[in-house]
Design an enzyme around this catalytic site. Structure first.
Site, PDB file in Angstrom:
ATOM      1  N   ASP A 276       0.779  -1.248   0.000  1.00 61.31           N
ATOM      2  CA  ASP A 276       0.000   0.000   0.000  1.00 61.31           C
ATOM      3  C   ASP A 276       0.811   1.300   0.000  1.00 61.31           C
ATOM      4  O   ASP A 276       0.751   2.113  -0.920  1.00 61.31           O
ATOM      5  CB  ASP A 276      -1.010  -0.009   1.162  1.00 61.31           C
ATOM      6  CG  ASP A 276      -0.404  -0.429   2.504  1.00 61.31           C
ATOM      7  OD1 ASP A 276       0.802  -0.724   2.566  1.00 61.31           O
ATOM      8  OD2 ASP A 276      -1.142  -0.470   3.504  1.00 61.31           O
ATOM      9  N   GLU A 369     -10.923  -6.957   8.140  1.00 62.39           N
ATOM     10  CA  GLU A 369      -9.570  -6.945   7.585  1.00 62.39           C
ATOM     11  C   GLU A 369      -9.554  -7.535   6.167  1.00 62.39           C
ATOM     12  O   GLU A 369      -8.834  -7.055   5.304  1.00 62.39           O
ATOM     13  CB  GLU A 369      -8.628  -7.748   8.504  1.00 62.39           C
ATOM     14  CG  GLU A 369      -7.161  -7.660   8.143  1.00 62.39           C
ATOM     15  CD  GLU A 369      -6.551  -6.275   8.403  1.00 62.39           C
ATOM     16  OE1 GLU A 369      -7.270  -5.380   8.896  1.00 62.39           O
ATOM     17  OE2 GLU A 369      -5.366  -6.081   8.119  1.00 62.39           O
TER      18      GLU A 369
END
Ligand code: DMJ
Length: 568
Positions: A276, A369
């Site tokens: 990310d 998640e």
């Protein structure tokens, strides 16, 4: 250089462009100023509930255990429990205090900020026999210290009778130096773990992640600029270049790699865990340091993500070699992506995927998640929600860009969920399983540095008003300084309409943050205003040249001039 270029808008540009278009698009819902104030106060209470409990029950240890009024020294445990490396008398590194400093300023609490700075400068030491995760320590501790240092030194008057004397910068430099041995590998890619006292430990793991070794440049670059010691930026940049050279012919990277051989271990990757912030730092490094190299990397990487990972509003994972889809999963960490897309000006795409993340949030009450896209169901084991900030972060960016009150409603819903599902007497607790809302005894420091900060800024952005900040991946603001920018190639200067030209400061930087150039009124060397002050247009001919990127603006379908080069 690719066909579309970062508008270097730093949000303010988008605000101007898109804000005026809101009335025609926004729903006829009202989010009254009084309600905004109410929400701001709600978030303020949330922050202090978390912060006060930390200070009362966990400080100076790293993080709060809100169910048992206890603490955890998580900096040395992050990602991997390594308590055996902690010395007997280790009191932690006051991680949650460091992480809270900039949020205290966002909330306007200068006194507590000052108290925190003084305590840290008198008590914090990194000369401890503790094995820490380089990436986590960089974004949380180094980033927290540098950001607070810049904010403190810009406002020395807060430190009334005491002189500030760059106290946090001394700590940051010391920490940065302790990072350097991690980079002493044949590839320049840093080890993921480092002992703060002894350097790289014997038999240390050689495996790291793409984000772990590719998102260090903001903090280490800023440290170099502040200390005039190029070693930090040099090490981070060398690693980043090496990593980029390891990309496939499709411009994709994997998730994990070996720092000694520079070989990939995990070829599948996406925009979530392990990758990310790599994407985030390419763009933000370009904004902060103005070097085309970062933009070129980001541009290629962004196009590859859109091409190989995107499926409508969703992002799946793919094999970096073939581009073939591997895992059809939404992960909570991916929710930062719409914020990044907003920053680059791809607002429509950002809005689309933000809605899907929010849909999943609403479905479960918080964001799990991992969520299996094909079956529209929870992952069998990764069902937790550790108070992550990413959805709030993207909501903040999208509201800044569009001023659409819908995003204020999203924020309200996030705040309501956090208060009803995660608030306990002793702070805010992570959710262990979103299907049962069973809690876990951990209040992560990013709840203070990011989740509360972005929610607060959604309802009160006076901290950023009139200024240009880049927020690090941990939510620590770094001001965009013209002096940190490099000169733009002449090729980008498309017109000499205005007077200012110098060999030292680029038109880009001079226009991005003219307020940073103290005392001097500087105009862009290329700016051509849109035909109408409200930026409305019927054709491209009525749009001017963007003052920050020196690119030709075009007329959007909605009839507004902007850098509307959407990526297909
Ligand atoms: C934060 O520590 C940072 O945002 C990091 O980049 C990944 N996500 C966590 C919070 O979810």
């Amino acid at each position: 250089m690719g066909s579309f270029r970062l508008p270097l808008l730093l949000l303010t540009l988008i605000i101007v462009i898109v804000n005026s278009g809101c009335s025609s698009r926004c729903r006829a819902i009202a989010f009254s100023p009084a309600k905004k104030l109410h929400m701001r106060d709600e978030v303020r209470s949330m922050f202090y509930h978390a912060y006060d409990n930390y200070m009362a029950h966990a400080f100076p240890h790293d993080e709060l255990k809100p169910l048992t009024n206890n603490f955890t020294d998580s900096l040395s445990e992050l990602g991997n429990l390594n308590l055996q490396f902690l010395p007997q008398n280790y009191n932690g590194s006051a991680l949650s205090l460091i992480e809270s400093l900039s949020t205290l300023l966002v909330l306007g609490n200068f006194i507590e900020f000052q108290r925190g700075v003084m305590w840290l400068s008198e008590n914090l030491t990194f000369d401890v026999d503790a094995r820490v995760n380089l990436f986590e320590c960089n974004i949380r501790v180094l980033g927290g210290l540098i950001s607070a240092h810049i904010l403190a030194s810009e406002n020395k008057s807060w430190f009334r009778n005491i002189s500030y004397n760059d106290r946090l910068l001394h700590l940051a430099r010391d920490l940065g130096q302790r990072f350097l041995p991690a980079f002493e590998t044949p590839t320049g890619l840093p080890y993921a773990w480092i002992n703060l006292k002894h350097g790289v430990m014997e038999n240390e793991t050689t495996e790291t992640s793409t984000s772990g070794c590719g998102s260090l440049i903001l903090e280490m670059g800023a440290l170099s600029r502040l200390t005039s010691d190029s070693r930090f930026e040099g090490a981070a940049l060398r690693a980043l270049r090496k990593l980029w050279n390891m990309r496939s012919s499709l411009d994709l990277l994997g998730t994990t790699l070996n720092v000694l051989t520079g070989e990939w271990i995990e070829y599948s990757s996406g925009i979530g865990a392990g990758v990310d912030s790599f994407y985030e730092y390419l763009l933000k490094a370009y904004i902060l340091f103005g070097s085309d190299e970062y933009w070129d990397m980001f541009h290629s990487a962004y196009l590859a993500v859109q091409k190989y990972f995107r499926h409508g509003p969703w992002y799946h994972e793919a094999d970096m070699r073939s581009g073939k889809a591997t895992y059809w999963q939404l992960t909570s960490l991916q929710a930062f992506w719409p914020g990044l897309q907003t920053l680059v000006g791809d607002v429509a795409a950002a809005n689309l995927s933000h809605r899907e993340f929010f849909y999943v949030w609403k479905k479960y009450g918080v964001l799990p998640e991992r969520y299996l896209l094909e079956h529209a169901t929870l992952h069998p084991t990764e069902r937790y929600y550790p108070l992550r900030p990413e959805l709030a972060e993207s909501t903040y960016y999208l509201y800044q860009a569009t001023k659409d009150p819908w995003y204020l409603e999203v924020g309200e819903s996030i705040v309501a969920s956090l208060n009803s599902h995660t608030k306990v007497d002793g702070g805010f607790a992570s959710v262990r399983d979103v299907s049962t809302m069973q809690l876990e005894d951990h209040q992560h420091s990013f709840f203070l540095s990011e989740t509360c900060k972005y929610l607060y800024l959604l309802y009160d952005d006076s901290f950023v008003a009139g200024r240009n900040f880049v927020f690090t991946t941990e939510g620590h603001p770094l001001p965009v300084r013209s002096l940190w920018h490099e000169r733009l190639p002449e090729a980008y200067i498309t017109s000499n309409r205005t007077s200012f030209k110098t060999s030292r400061v680029s038109p880009l930087s001079s226009q991005v943050c003219p307020e940073m150039i103290r005392g001097a009124k500087v105009e862009s060397a290329c700016h051509v205003p849109d035909l109408r002050v409200n930026h409305q247009c019927t054709s491209d001919a009525e749009c001017g040249i963007d003052s920050t990127s020196c690119r030709k603006r075009t007329c959007s379908i909605a009839g507004y001039c902007g850098l509307w080069r959407f990526v297909h």
